[in-house]
Design an enzyme around this catalytic site. Structure first.
Site, PDB file in Angstrom:
ATOM      1  N   LYS A 191      25.420  20.838  30.562  1.00 50.51           N
ATOM      2  CA  LYS A 191      26.519  20.706  29.997  1.00 50.51           C
ATOM      3  C   LYS A 191      26.460  20.167  28.311  1.00 50.51           C
ATOM      4  O   LYS A 191      25.983  19.272  28.165  1.00 50.51           O
ATOM      5  CB  LYS A 191      27.568  19.589  30.807  1.00 50.51           C
ATOM      6  CG  LYS A 191      28.720  19.163  29.923  1.00 50.51           C
ATOM      7  CD  LYS A 191      30.015  18.273  30.750  1.00 50.51           C
ATOM      8  CE  LYS A 191      31.041  18.039  30.063  1.00 50.51           C
ATOM      9  NZ  LYS A 191      31.844  17.096  30.876  1.00 50.51           N
ATOM     10  N   LYS A 244      28.104  24.794  31.472  1.00 49.85           N
ATOM     11  CA  LYS A 244      29.252  24.565  30.762  1.00 49.85           C
ATOM     12  C   LYS A 244      29.025  24.236  29.143  1.00 49.85           C
ATOM     13  O   LYS A 244      28.304  23.525  28.916  1.00 49.85           O
ATOM     14  CB  LYS A 244      29.908  23.351  31.360  1.00 49.85           C
ATOM     15  CG  LYS A 244      31.381  22.985  30.881  1.00 49.85           C
ATOM     16  CD  LYS A 244      31.817  21.729  31.509  1.00 49.85           C
ATOM     17  CE  LYS A 244      33.206  21.417  31.156  1.00 49.85           C
ATOM     18  NZ  LYS A 244      33.385  19.942  31.544  1.00 49.85           N
TER      19      LYS A 244
HETATM   20  C1  PBG Z   1      34.836  15.385  31.292  1.00 55.28           C
HETATM   21  C2  PBG Z   1      35.187  16.849  31.312  1.00 55.28           C
HETATM   22  C3  PBG Z   1      35.365  17.650  30.200  1.00 55.28           C
HETATM   23  C4  PBG Z   1      35.648  18.988  30.932  1.00 55.28           C
HETATM   24  C5  PBG Z   1      35.527  18.826  32.079  1.00 55.28           C
HETATM   25  N1  PBG Z   1      35.203  17.461  32.602  1.00 55.28           N
HETATM   26  C6  PBG Z   1      35.375  17.525  28.806  1.00 55.28           C
HETATM   27  C7  PBG Z   1      34.561  16.765  28.031  1.00 55.28           C
HETATM   28  O1  PBG Z   1      33.584  16.478  28.191  1.00 55.28           O
HETATM   29  O2  PBG Z   1      35.292  15.914  27.113  1.00 55.28           O
HETATM   30  C8  PBG Z   1      36.058  20.095  30.238  1.00 55.28           C
HETATM   31  C9  PBG Z   1      36.857  21.268  30.575  1.00 55.28           C
HETATM   32  C10 PBG Z   1      37.312  22.038  29.676  1.00 55.28           C
HETATM   33  O3  PBG Z   1      37.203  22.245  28.358  1.00 55.28           O
HETATM   34  O4  PBG Z   1      38.116  22.934  30.330  1.00 55.28           O
HETATM   35  N2  PBG Z   1      33.847  14.772  31.790  1.00 55.28           N
HETATM   36 ZN    ZN Z   2      33.859  12.558  31.279  1.00 55.25          ZN
END
Ligand code: PBG
Ligand code: ZN
Length: 321
Positions: A191, A244
Site C-alpha cells: 500500500k 493499492k
Molecule cells: C485507510 C484506508 C484508506 C483507503 C482504504 N483504507 C486510505 C488511507 O490510507 O488514507 C483508501 C481507499 C480509497 O482511496 O478508495 N487505512
Molecule cells: Zn488506516
C-alpha cells in the site's frame, strides 16, 4: 504470413481469442457505514457513492444482490472518535453491528471488514500516536481487539489496511487462538502513500490532522520493496495479498502475480474513481468504455480480485454485454 487482423474480423472471433475476462465474481464493492441513523449522503468527490446508516442501507444491499455483486468491504464512520480509536474495539460498535445486520438479512453476501484505526482516531492516523508518529507494536495490540470484535460478529474475511509491521502474523495468531482459524486475511500488503486516496478521506472523515502517512505507507517510487512487503505477508499467513492503488501500480500487480502463488487483489481507489467520474460528467471521455477498459487493465496486469467503486456500473455493463 501472419496477419493479426484475421482474428479481429468479427465479435465472435474476437470473443473466442479474448485473453482477459472481467466477471462480477471478481469484484468487491466498498461500503461506507455511518453510525448516525437516518443517513444516505452522497460523497461530493465520488458521485454515485453514498454513506449509509444501517436503517437506510437495505436499498443498496438489495441492488447489489440484484446485480449479482456478492462481496462487500465495510468502512466505518463512527459517532465518537478519540486518541486511540476506542470505538474500533467496541464489540457493539458500528462495524460489528453492520456485520450482524448484513449476515442476518443478506446471508448470501460475503462480508469483509477493514481492519484499521484511521476512521476511529480523532487525529486520523492508522494507530496509536507516540512522539508524533504511529507506535507500531502498541497499535498491533489494539488491532487484535478490533479483529476479534469483527470475528465474533460473524465477519467472513478481514482486511488489515494500516501497514503496521507484523499485522498479518498478529491477527492470524489472535484469530487462531480464539476459534476463528477459518477466517481468511486479505493483507493490504503493498500500500503506497498515495494522493489518490483523497476522496476516500472525505468519505470516511479519516484525513490525518497532522503530518502524513509516509512513515507507514510505502514510497511510490519503490518496486523491489513491494516484493519484500508481500513476502512478509505471505510468510505471516496472508491468504490474499493486495496492491493499492491499482492504476499507477499495474507493474507492481504484475510483479506480485509472477512471484507469488496466492490470489492477488487490487484496490481501484477513490481518486481513480473520481477522475473517471469527473471527466465523464464533462463529456470528455466515453465513461462506460473507460470504466470497462480500466477494470480490464487491472485484471490483465494480474489481479484476480478488484475492489472498486465502479462495481455496480460494471455489473450493469457486463449484463448488457
Ligand atoms: C485507510 C484506508 C484508506 C483507503 C482504504 N483504507 C486510505 C488511507 O490510507 O488514507 C483508501 C481507499 C480509497 O482511496 O478508495 N487505512
Ligand atoms: Zn488506516
Amino acid at each position: 504470413m501472419f496477419r493479426p487482423r484475421r482474428l479481429r474480423k468479427s465479435p465472435v472471433i474476437r470473443n473466442l481469442v479474448r485473453e482477459t475476462q472481467l466477471s462480477v465474481n471478481d469484484i468487491i464493492y466498498p461500503l461506507f457505514i455511518e453510525e448516525k441513523p437516518g443517513i444516505k449522503k452522497e460523497i461530493a468527490s465520488m458521485p454515485g457513492i453514498f454513506r449509509f446508516s444501517l436503517d437506510k442501507i437495505s436499498e443498496e444491499l438489495d441492488e447489489l444482490i440484484e446485480l449479482g455483486i456478492h462481496s462487500v468491504v465495510l468502512f466505518a464512520i463512527p459517532l465518537e472518535k478519540d486518541a486511540i480509536g476506542s470505538e474500533a474495539m467496541n464489540e457493539s460498535g458500528i462495524i460489528p453491528e453492520a456485520i450482524r445486520f448484513i449476515k442476518k438479512n443478506y446471508p448470501q453476501l460475503y462480508v469483509i471488514s477493514d481492519i484499521c484505526f484511521c476512521e476511529y482516531t480523532d487525529h486520523g492516523h492508522c494507530g496509536i500516536i507516540h512522539d508524533n508518529d504511529v507506535d507500531n507494536d502498541a497499535t498491533l495490540t489494539n488491532l487484535n481487539k478490533q479483529v476479534l470484535a469483527h470475528a465474533k460478529a460473524g465477519v467472513d474475511m478481514v482486511a488489515p489496511s494500516g501497514m503496521m509491521d507484523g499485522t498479518v502474523a498478529t491477527l492470524r495468531e489472535a484469530l487462531d487462538t480464539n476459534g476463528f482459524s477459518q477466517i481468511p486475511i486479505m493483507g493490504y500488503s503493498v500500500k503506497y502513500a498515495s494522493a489518490y486516496y483523497g476522496p476516500f478521506r472525505d468519505a470516511a472523515d479519516s484525513a490525518p490532522t497532522f503530518g502524513d502517512r509516509r512513515t507507514y505507507q510505502m514510497d511510490p517510487a519503490n518496486r523491489t520493496e513491494a516484493i519484500r512487503e508481500a513476502t512478509l505477508d505471505v510468510e505471516e499467513g496472508a491468504d490474499i495479498i493486495m496492491v493499492k492503488p491499482a492504476l499507477a501500480y499495474l507493474d507492481i500487480i504484475r510483479d506480485l502475480k509472477n512471484t507469488f502463488d496466492v490470489p492477488i487483489a487490487a484496490y481501484n481507489v477513490s481518486g481513480e474513481y473520481a477522475m473517471i467520474k469527473a471527466a465523464g460528467e464533462k463529456g470528455w471521455i466515453d465513461e462506460e468504455r473507460v470504466i470497462m477498459e480500466t477494470l480490464t487493465s487491472i485484471k490483465r496486469a494480474g489481479a484476480d480480485i478488484i475492489i472498486t467503486y465502479h462495481a455496480k456500473e460494471a455489473a450493469k455493463l457486463l449484463k448488457k454485454g
